[in-house]
Design a protein around this motif. Structure first.
Motif, short mmCIF file in Angstrom:
data_model
loop_
_atom_site.label_atom_id
_atom_site.label_comp_id
_atom_site.label_asym_id
_atom_site.label_seq_id
_atom_site.Cartn_x
_atom_site.Cartn_y
_atom_site.Cartn_z
N ARG A 18 0.90 -1.09 -0.13
CA ARG A 18 -0.06 0.03 -0.15
C ARG A 18 0.77 1.09 0.10
O ARG A 18 0.60 2.29 -0.80
N ARG A 22 1.45 4.11 -2.99
CA ARG A 22 1.18 5.65 -2.76
C ARG A 22 2.53 6.29 -3.00
O ARG A 22 2.38 7.28 -3.87
N PHE A 27 -0.93 6.03 -6.13
CA PHE A 27 -2.20 5.41 -6.19
C PHE A 27 -2.32 5.23 -4.57
O PHE A 27 -1.92 4.15 -3.94
N ASP A 28 -3.12 6.07 -4.06
CA ASP A 28 -3.25 6.30 -2.47
C ASP A 28 -4.66 5.81 -2.13
O ASP A 28 -5.74 6.57 -2.28
N THR A 29 -4.72 4.67 -1.47
CA THR A 29 -6.04 4.08 -1.22
C THR A 29 -6.77 5.08 0.13
O THR A 29 -7.92 4.82 0.36
N ALA A 49 -9.35 5.34 -5.04
CA ALA A 49 -7.83 5.70 -4.54
C ALA A 49 -7.72 7.43 -5.26
O ALA A 49 -8.41 7.50 -6.12
N THR A 56 -8.68 11.22 -8.99
CA THR A 56 -9.22 9.94 -8.24
C THR A 56 -9.47 9.09 -9.37
O THR A 56 -9.82 9.16 -10.46
#
Length: 192
Positions: A18, A22, A27-29, A49, A56
């Protein structure tokens, strides 16, 4: 559980992956912007994300067992980037996809191929560990590391299918512009 939900669950249960998604692949959930955006048909989008500049990633409703992925930038561009989350993540980790689309000469596949090669050189210079990072994320999520030229073909095909089904709109019906940018290279200095 769909493949997309399974992948998102796996990302959340694997903190190092994760964090790598990021920090190295934007790609940041934990970022879930874009609430209220929908497809032109009125179909709501599910934010999954975000990225540093305010864009988004969204999942669309399921189609034939897959959930297409749409991206919407904070500057008003949006559209289809992949037929499902696995395809989208392979593009995200394997290609500087936003700049590849940005320097596409309005959606010219040949221009995108040239841009992708320049972007890869810049990425390797700026992040010498990118190959290892791509392999780690791919292995952890059971994805493939796909050659850049193949990813460009997939990305171009998806973005080209944005109209009419995957046009992103606001709640007021204002349409986002296409993901394809008009330029063929950076305006200041070209591909140095």
């Amino acid at each position: 559980m769909t493949v997309s939900n399974h992948l998102l669950d796996r990302i959340e249960r694997t903190p190092d992956v994760r964090e790598l998604l990021r920090s190295s692949f934007a790609f940041d959930t934990s970022r879930g912007n874009g609430h209220g955006l929908r497809l032109a048909s009125g179909t709501p989008l599910e934010p999954i994300a975000g990225e540093f500049a305010g864009g988004t990633y969204f999942l669309c409703p399921e189609e034939d067992g897959r959930r297409p992925v749409v991206y919407a930038s904070s500057e008003g561009e949006g559209g289809l980037m992949a037929d499902d989350l696995a395809d989208a993540l392979e593009i995200i980790i394997g290609l500087d996809w936003m700049d590849c689309l940005g320097f596409s000469g309005g959606g010219d596949a040949a221009v995108m191929q040239v841009s992708a090669q320049h972007l890869e050189r810049h990425l390797a210079r700026d992040n010498p560990e990118i190959t290892e990072e791509r392999a780690r994320v791919a292995e952890a999520l059971s994805l493939r590391v796909v050659p850049v030229a193949d990813l460009v073909v997939r990305l171009h095909a998806a973005a080209s299918r944005t109209v009419p089904e995957y046009v992103v709109t606001t709640e007021d019906g204002e349409e986002y512009g296409p993901l394809f940018g008009a330029y063929t290279e950076p305006r200041s200095g070209g591909w140095d």
